[in-house]
Scaffold this motif. Structure first.
Motif, PDB file in Angstrom:
ATOM      1  N   ASP A 141      63.840  28.119 -16.600  1.00  0.00           N
ATOM      2  CA  ASP A 141      64.101  28.998 -17.727  1.00  0.00           C
ATOM      3  C   ASP A 141      62.995  28.824 -18.779  1.00  0.00           C
ATOM      4  N   ASP A 142      61.788  29.256 -18.463  1.00  0.00           N
ATOM      5  CA  ASP A 142      60.696  29.132 -19.437  1.00  0.00           C
ATOM      6  C   ASP A 142      59.743  30.319 -19.296  1.00  0.00           C
ATOM      7  N   LEU A 143      58.818  30.433 -20.240  1.00  0.00           N
ATOM      8  CA  LEU A 143      57.962  31.623 -20.302  1.00  0.00           C
ATOM      9  C   LEU A 143      57.010  31.717 -19.110  1.00  0.00           C
ATOM     10  N   ILE A 144      56.466  30.600 -18.668  1.00  0.00           N
ATOM     11  CA  ILE A 144      55.555  30.662 -17.509  1.00  0.00           C
ATOM     12  C   ILE A 144      56.323  31.180 -16.295  1.00  0.00           C
ATOM     13  N   SER A 145      57.524  30.676 -16.050  1.00  0.00           N
ATOM     14  CA  SER A 145      58.324  31.176 -14.913  1.00  0.00           C
ATOM     15  C   SER A 145      58.592  32.666 -15.073  1.00  0.00           C
ATOM     16  N   ALA A 146      58.934  33.081 -16.317  1.00  0.00           N
ATOM     17  CA  ALA A 146      59.291  34.489 -16.547  1.00  0.00           C
ATOM     18  C   ALA A 146      58.094  35.410 -16.300  1.00  0.00           C
ATOM     19  N   MET A 147      56.866  34.911 -16.489  1.00  0.00           N
ATOM     20  CA  MET A 147      55.683  35.757 -16.285  1.00  0.00           C
ATOM     21  C   MET A 147      55.101  35.582 -14.882  1.00  0.00           C
ATOM     22  N   SER A 148      55.684  34.664 -14.081  1.00  0.00           N
ATOM     23  CA  SER A 148      54.961  34.194 -12.899  1.00  0.00           C
ATOM     24  C   SER A 148      54.881  35.198 -11.744  1.00  0.00           C
ATOM     25  N   ALA A 149      55.606  36.337 -11.873  1.00  0.00           N
ATOM     26  CA  ALA A 149      55.478  37.350 -10.820  1.00  0.00           C
ATOM     27  C   ALA A 149      54.122  38.052 -10.915  1.00  0.00           C
ATOM     28  N   ALA A 150      53.461  37.982 -12.061  1.00  0.00           N
ATOM     29  CA  ALA A 150      52.176  38.676 -12.254  1.00  0.00           C
ATOM     30  C   ALA A 150      51.051  37.913 -11.551  1.00  0.00           C
TER      31      ALA A 150
ATOM     32  N   LEU B 126      47.872  42.169 -20.595  1.00  0.00           N
ATOM     33  CA  LEU B 126      48.325  40.846 -21.049  1.00  0.00           C
ATOM     34  C   LEU B 126      49.373  40.982 -22.144  1.00  0.00           C
ATOM     35  N   ARG B 127      49.104  41.902 -23.055  1.00  0.00           N
ATOM     36  CA  ARG B 127      50.016  42.087 -24.193  1.00  0.00           C
ATOM     37  C   ARG B 127      51.406  42.521 -23.703  1.00  0.00           C
ATOM     38  N   ARG B 128      51.423  43.456 -22.757  1.00  0.00           N
ATOM     39  CA  ARG B 128      52.704  43.917 -22.197  1.00  0.00           C
ATOM     40  C   ARG B 128      53.448  42.760 -21.562  1.00  0.00           C
ATOM     41  N   MET B 129      52.711  41.984 -20.787  1.00  0.00           N
ATOM     42  CA  MET B 129      53.335  40.873 -20.054  1.00  0.00           C
ATOM     43  C   MET B 129      53.959  39.873 -21.033  1.00  0.00           C
ATOM     44  N   ILE B 130      53.240  39.571 -22.103  1.00  0.00           N
ATOM     45  CA  ILE B 130      53.769  38.597 -23.076  1.00  0.00           C
ATOM     46  C   ILE B 130      54.946  39.204 -23.838  1.00  0.00           C
ATOM     47  N   SER B 131      54.777  40.449 -24.326  1.00  0.00           N
ATOM     48  CA  SER B 131      55.809  40.983 -25.224  1.00  0.00           C
ATOM     49  C   SER B 131      57.125  41.234 -24.489  1.00  0.00           C
ATOM     50  N   ARG B 132      57.062  41.520 -23.177  1.00  0.00           N
ATOM     51  CA  ARG B 132      58.303  41.702 -22.415  1.00  0.00           C
ATOM     52  C   ARG B 132      59.112  40.418 -22.341  1.00  0.00           C
TER      53      ARG B 132
ATOM     54  N   PRO C 229      48.354  35.420 -10.969  1.00  0.00           N
ATOM     55  CA  PRO C 229      48.219  34.109 -11.623  1.00  0.00           C
ATOM     56  C   PRO C 229      47.052  34.019 -12.606  1.00  0.00           C
ATOM     57  N   ARG C 230      45.975  34.806 -12.372  1.00  0.00           N
ATOM     58  CA  ARG C 230      44.856  34.760 -13.328  1.00  0.00           C
ATOM     59  C   ARG C 230      45.268  35.365 -14.668  1.00  0.00           C
ATOM     60  N   ASP C 231      46.099  36.426 -14.610  1.00  0.00           N
ATOM     61  CA  ASP C 231      46.607  37.013 -15.857  1.00  0.00           C
ATOM     62  C   ASP C 231      47.551  36.049 -16.562  1.00  0.00           C
ATOM     63  N   VAL C 232      48.381  35.350 -15.785  1.00  0.00           N
ATOM     64  CA  VAL C 232      49.317  34.396 -16.408  1.00  0.00           C
ATOM     65  C   VAL C 232      48.514  33.311 -17.136  1.00  0.00           C
ATOM     66  N   LEU C 233      47.455  32.831 -16.491  1.00  0.00           N
ATOM     67  CA  LEU C 233      46.621  31.801 -17.120  1.00  0.00           C
ATOM     68  C   LEU C 233      45.979  32.337 -18.411  1.00  0.00           C
ATOM     69  N   SER C 234      45.455  33.570 -18.368  1.00  0.00           N
ATOM     70  CA  SER C 234      44.852  34.147 -19.587  1.00  0.00           C
ATOM     71  C   SER C 234      45.893  34.294 -20.680  1.00  0.00           C
ATOM     72  N   ALA C 235      47.106  34.728 -20.306  1.00  0.00           N
ATOM     73  CA  ALA C 235      48.162  34.916 -21.317  1.00  0.00           C
ATOM     74  C   ALA C 235      48.536  33.577 -21.950  1.00  0.00           C
ATOM     75  N   VAL C 236      48.628  32.534 -21.134  1.00  0.00           N
ATOM     76  CA  VAL C 236      48.992  31.215 -21.658  1.00  0.00           C
ATOM     77  C   VAL C 236      47.896  30.720 -22.607  1.00  0.00           C
ATOM     78  N   ARG C 237      46.643  30.906 -22.212  1.00  0.00           N
ATOM     79  CA  ARG C 237      45.551  30.469 -23.089  1.00  0.00           C
ATOM     80  C   ARG C 237      45.547  31.256 -24.396  1.00  0.00           C
ATOM     81  N   LEU C 238      45.816  32.564 -24.310  1.00  0.00           N
ATOM     82  CA  LEU C 238      45.880  33.372 -25.532  1.00  0.00           C
ATOM     83  C   LEU C 238      46.974  32.842 -26.463  1.00  0.00           C
ATOM     84  N   LEU C 239      48.133  32.529 -25.900  1.00  0.00           N
ATOM     85  CA  LEU C 239      49.235  32.021 -26.732  1.00  0.00           C
ATOM     86  C   LEU C 239      48.876  30.678 -27.354  1.00  0.00           C
ATOM     87  N   LEU C 240      48.206  29.820 -26.586  1.00  0.00           N
ATOM     88  CA  LEU C 240      47.834  28.502 -27.125  1.00  0.00           C
ATOM     89  C   LEU C 240      46.803  28.638 -28.245  1.00  0.00           C
ATOM     90  N   VAL C 241      45.852  29.551 -28.059  1.00  0.00           N
ATOM     91  CA  VAL C 241      44.797  29.722 -29.061  1.00  0.00           C
ATOM     92  C   VAL C 241      45.365  30.383 -30.327  1.00  0.00           C
TER      93      VAL C 241
END
Ligand code: HEM
Length: 379
Positions: free
Chosen positions: A196-205, A88-94, A207-219
């Motif tokens: 041109d947004d972060l969800i689109s940029a992560m969306s190749a991963a 998750l961390r890699r996906m977000i930081s990229r 989808p369960r990881d994308v959801l966890s990453a989004v929740r982590l960012l919100l929290v």
């Protein structure tokens, strides 16, 4: 729980006198961490800065080891097993790069202006309700690409879970479920038709990881920003004159607010391989908790540490942690603080704290900060 050890509670972590006494007594203390396992806390800058980058310490608790599991609640996101967390961390930081933050600046400015436009200017208004709470959520929605008609789900979730000060507040189940349902559908839409947004940029991963990453960012990306803005404005308005004396000094002003406020109190690691810190042997499996609020007021590193002094020659504060778990939103948080403080100083140079702050809050999360944006010409 070992009751012979000194208890370190959420209140202790905010009690500057207690933290100063501990720091003066030594850099490492074996303590009872309340609901958590006993551990060691570090209170000095030198010991914490070394520990946070030491490869013998890891970010995930030993009990987090084991097969990947469905996440039961949001706090689990911070204690994921190493491999899942690293993914998750890699996906977000990229994707959450300084360049993306720079590209977002006009949207951050727009959100700040909208909220300030909606605030009464000449009479007292609660800055927390009107600005410091809604602003970080609006910015996260802009970052993620949540369109206006979906933001209600994000607000219900973030305010329901995080607005209350206590750790362990439970998301109202319906808000959590509604938001997850909404986000799953948004992630699928952005995957099919990227923007041109972060969800689109992560969306190749996955989808369960994308959801966890989004929740982590919100929290992670909401409460510390609210705290920085609330207490920052309070500190700046308690001094005279003006919110920032010189707009060119906005960067050191924000860094000094980060140091003095230290919105996130603890940065935790676990001992992978036993080691010695400050003359104390720490056994494998133990928790090592850096008390960032104490570390950032260590007089050996910051002369006159309790003073607000934006002109310090150097400010190596650890408000965002350090090492392999450091804050992924530091650039965004700095941008938010600079836009907020800079806009207030430019648009409302006479802004002040209301003389009457009303009754003291009786419950966590109900505090107000009454300000007058434009009290009129003093002449
Ligand atoms: C003033 C605002 C903020 C402060 C003071 C702050 C501070 C911190 C600290 C101290 C940590 C733990 C670092 C460590 O253990 O070494 C952390 C982690 C994190 N922060 Fe922030 N943060 C802020 C804003 C944000 C924002 C705006 C975002 C996202 C948009 C964010 C995302 C994260 C994430 C995802 C983590 C977890 C990193 C991991 O577990 O690997 N933070 N933050």
């Amino acid at each position: 729980m070992d009751s012979s050890l000194p208890l370190v509670s959420v209140e202790t972590l905010r009690d500057m006198d207690a933290l100063r006494r501990m720091r003066e007594a030594g850099p490492v203390h074996h303590v009872n961490m309340g609901g958590r396992e006993p551990g060691w806390i570090l209170t000095c800058h030198e010991a914490a800065a070394k520990a946070l980058v030491d490869p013998r310490l890891r970010g995930d608790a030993p009990q987090a080891q084991g097969p990947e599991k469905e996440l039961a609640d949001e706090e689990d996101l911070f204690f994921l097993p190493g491999e899942q967390h690293a993914r998750l961390r890699r996906m977000i930081s990229r994707q959450l790069t300084p360049r993306r933050v720079a590209g977002l600046l006009p949207r951050i400015q727009h959100e700040a202006d909208l909220l300030l436009d909606a605030m009464p200017a000449a009479e007292p208004a609660d800055f927390i309700a009107a600005f410091s709470r809604p602003f970080p959520v609006a910015v996260l929605c802009e970052l993620l690409g949540v369109p206006p008609d979906g933001r209600r789900h994000i607000r219900d979730y973030v305010f329901g879970w995080i607005a209350e000060a206590g750790v362990g507040t439970v998301v109202t189940e319906s808000a959590g479920v509604a938001m997850a349902g909404y986000l799953k559908e948004l992630i699928a839409r952005r995957r099919a038709d990227p923007r041109d947004d972060l969800i689109s940029a992560m969306s190749a991963a996955d989808p369960r990881d994308v959801l966890s990453a989004v929740r982590l960012l919100l929290v992670a990306g909401h409460r510390p920003v609210t705290r920085l803005l609330t207490e920052g404005v309070e500190i700046l308005l308690s001094r005279r004159p003006g919110l920032v004396e010189d707009p060119a000094r906005l960067d050191p002003t924000v860094e000094e607010l980060l140091r003095l406020i230290t919105p996130t109190a603890l940065s935790s690691r676990y001992v992978k391989e036993s080691l010695e810190i400050g003359g104390v042997e720490l056994p494998e499996g133990g928790g090592v908790h850096c008390v960032l609020a104490a570390v950032n007021r260590d007089p050996d590193r910051f002369p006159d540490p309790d003073a607000f002094a934006p002109d310090r020659p150097a400010n190596p504060h650890l408000a965002f942690g350090l090492g392999h778990r450091h804050c992924l939103g530091a650039a965004l948080a700095r941008a938010e603080a600079k836009v907020a403080v800079g806009t207030l100083a430019r648009r409302f140079p006479r802004m002040r704290l209301a003389a009457d702050q009303g009754p003291a809050p009786t419950r966590a999360g109900t505090r107000k900060l009454l300000v007058v944006l434009d009290p009129g010409d003093p002449t």
